[in-house]
Enzyme design. Structure first.
Site, PDB file in Angstrom:
ATOM      1  N   GLU A   1      -5.232  -9.197  -0.680  1.00  0.00           N
ATOM      2  CA  GLU A   1      -5.813  -9.524   0.474  1.00  0.00           C
ATOM      3  C   GLU A   1      -7.510  -9.711   0.590  1.00  0.00           C
ATOM      4  O   GLU A   1      -8.227  -9.109  -0.342  1.00  0.00           O
ATOM      5  CB  GLU A   1      -5.773  -8.279   1.626  1.00  0.00           C
ATOM      6  CG  GLU A   1      -4.434  -8.016   2.475  1.00  0.00           C
ATOM      7  CD  GLU A   1      -4.397  -6.879   2.731  1.00  0.00           C
ATOM      8  OE1 GLU A   1      -5.096  -6.097   3.229  1.00  0.00           O
ATOM      9  OE2 GLU A   1      -3.340  -6.641   2.894  1.00  0.00           O
TER      10      GLU A   1
ATOM     11  N   GLU B   1       0.929  -1.138  -0.013  1.00  0.00           N
ATOM     12  CA  GLU B   1       0.019   0.193  -0.201  1.00  0.00           C
ATOM     13  C   GLU B   1       1.180   1.495   0.293  1.00  0.00           C
ATOM     14  O   GLU B   1       0.564   1.847   0.451  1.00  0.00           O
ATOM     15  CB  GLU B   1      -0.963   0.038   1.172  1.00  0.00           C
ATOM     16  CG  GLU B   1      -2.269  -0.990   0.763  1.00  0.00           C
ATOM     17  CD  GLU B   1      -3.356  -0.921   1.794  1.00  0.00           C
ATOM     18  OE1 GLU B   1      -3.333   0.112   2.692  1.00  0.00           O
ATOM     19  OE2 GLU B   1      -4.432  -1.345   1.596  1.00  0.00           O
TER      20      GLU B   1
END
Ligand SMILES: *[C@@H]1O[C@H](CO)[C@@H](O)[C@H](O)[C@H]1NC(C)=O
Ligand SMILES: *[C@@H]1O[C@H](CO)[C@@H](O)[C@H](O)[C@H]1NC(C)=O
Ligand SMILES: *[C@@H]1O[C@H](CO)[C@@H](O)[C@H](O)[C@H]1NC(C)=O
Ligand SMILES: *[C@@H]1O[C@H](CO)[C@@H](O)[C@H](O)[C@H]1NC(C)=O
Ligand SMILES: *[C@@H]1O[C@H](CO)[C@@H](O)[C@H](O)[C@H]1NC(C)=O
Ligand SMILES: *[C@@H]1O[C@H](CO)[C@@H](O)[C@H](O)[C@H]1NC(C)=O
Length: 401
Positions: A316, A206
């Site tokens: 994820e 991220e």
């Protein structure tokens, strides 16, 4: 969320609440209330100073050690105590838990004690985790290479003699010394353990979302973040190439599913996308389909349109089983269908895992264990595990397929 950029502290694998656009033709998941809550949450994140975060991290770790009880639902293992190695003298001998099935393509894993400055992971605990996770999957992804964790995971796989491949990772922040130190430990782990149990290396988690936020995919902020990831990848690739390994190790990045673009795709071997129906505001019945649609539109399509066609994975995907507080205990889709609950976790497992396997989605289930250190982020963050923090399987049935 700007959680990074604070010296040697690494903040990792916290699923971001921000920016989950709706796939074309998908259900419109956002309610106005939900949007404003998100905004508040993001601002709250911005206001947390570095020192405050450091203090909170330290506090969380201390309370994690003190708090034996916990509040997550758990049941005793049918095969003894999952919290310890069954046989410390020979980790390759261990009881199989009949409730576990090797049905997941991959699982996201963070070891206890692998986040600086609170290192302290023990080999016994990491090896125990490999015994458990090898009964659910043949593949795990890591989030950083801090605290010698790459070597410890490879040692655990070797000691337990289990069929597991890993995707080691470097958590990128603005501190180049910190990034390079992680690259070095991956290099050392490869030298010691070889590449048989390594599938690829991930650079950044991220990073683009954290630094460019929700700026458009053509904004200068976005392009600067992409270029940082490209250059970190080039650097690591030069090191890996200089090792003259017999196996090709792809190098890519992981980020919010919404930040993929043809530009990013041009400098990576693969993209791992976080795709979270809970943060997309979905009702549980629509979660699996939304995940598919989102991934196709925002990740698979741009990857295919990119010059070197990077491979794509879901980094994820999961559903939380509880929340720290009532205000953040629902996806926004109403109760019970949007609740963070064990029942909805079960439904997600039942509607996603085998279906995704069948249609060839390469995903990492998020995540292996509940992670109390994420209490600093509030809401559902600490409660995404299949197991609770003490390694007890939650009250769920693992699908067989
Ligand atoms: C090892 O695992 C046990 C049981 O889950 C836990 O209590 C302990 O804190 C762990 N130690 C470390 C250093 O992770
Ligand atoms: C890293 O972990 C491996 C596996 O447990 C161990 O052999 C090695 O000594 C560790 N290195 C450091 C610097 O702690
Ligand atoms: C790494 O280098 C190899 C050999 O030059 C190349 O084939 C590969 O595409 C590079 N990967 C990245 C992500 O740059
Ligand atoms: C793949 O599986 C998902 C559920 O995980 C489902 O929603 C989607 O429709 C499937 N896609 C195809 C092409 O079968
Ligand atoms: C929910 O938890 C977060 C993080 O602990 C906290 O900031 C927030 O105030 C809590 N909200 C309520 C309503 O308790
Ligand atoms: C576990 O879940 C089942 C429903 O799937 C429920 O009947 C049972 O009471 C739950 N057990 C515990 C200990 O929560």
């Amino acid at each position: 969320m700007p959680r990074s950029g604070s010296g040697s502290l690494a903040y990792q694998n916290v699923p971001s609440e921000s920016y989950w656009p709706t796939p074309a033709g998908g259900a419109a998941p956002f309610t106005p209330e939900r949007r404003s809550r998100k905004k508040w949450w993001i601002i709250g994140g911005v206001l947390l100073g570095t020192a405050a975060i450091a203090a909170i991290v330290a506090g969380v770790v201390v309370s994690q050690q003190k708090n034996k009880g916990g509040s997550s639902s758990s049941s005793a293992s049918s095969s003894g105590n999952n919290a310890v190695l069954s046989n410390p003298n020979d980790p390759s001998v261990f009881d199989k838990d009949s409730r576990l099935h090797q049905s997941m393509w991959g699982i996201a894993y963070t070891a206890q004690g692998s986040i600086p400055p609170n290192c302290g992971a023990t080999q016994a605990n990491v090896t125990r985790d490999m015994q458990l996770l090898s009964q659910l999957t043949t593949r795990i992804r890591l989030y950083s290479a801090n605290c010698n964790i790459t070597a410890m995971v490879l040692e655990g796989i070797k000691a337990a003699k289990v069929d597991m491949k890993i995707w080691p990772a470097i958590y990128i922040n603005s501190d180049e010394t910190f990034n390079q130190a992680q690259a070095k430990t991956i290099e050392e782990a490869i030298t010691t353990y070889g590449t048989d149990h390594i599938e690829g290396i991930t650079v950044g988690n991220e990073y683009i979302l954290n630094t460019a936020g929700t700026n458009s995919l053509s904004s200068s902020a976005y392009l600067a973040s992409v270029s940082k990831i490209h250059s970190e990848i080039k650097q690591l690739n030069a090191t890996i190439q200089s090792m003259k390994l017999s196996k090709h190790l792809p190098i890519g990045t992981s980020d919010a599913g919404s930040v993929m673009s043809t530009t990013l795709g041009a400098g990576i071997d693969y993209f791992m996308a976080n795709v979270h129906p809970y943060f997309g505001g979905l009702a549980i019945a629509d979660a699996a389909k939304w995940t598919w649609d989102f991934f196709q539109e925002f990740d698979v399509a741009p990857a295919q349109a990119s010059v070197n066609k990077p491979a794509v994975y879901i980094a994820e995907v999961g559903w939380p089983s509880q929340s720290m507080n009532a205000s953040a205990a629902n996806s926004g889709a109403g109760s019970p269908q949007g609740d963070a609950s064990v029942a909805n976790l079960q439904t997600f497992l039942d509607t996603y895992v085998c279906q995704a396997n069948a249609n060839g989605t390469h995903y990492f289930y998020f995540e292996a264990f509940d992670e109390p250190w994420k209490a600093q982020y509030g809401g559902v963050e600490p409660y995404w595990g299949l197991f609770d923090k003490d390694r007890n399987l939650k009250n769920i049935t693992i699908p067989t397929c």
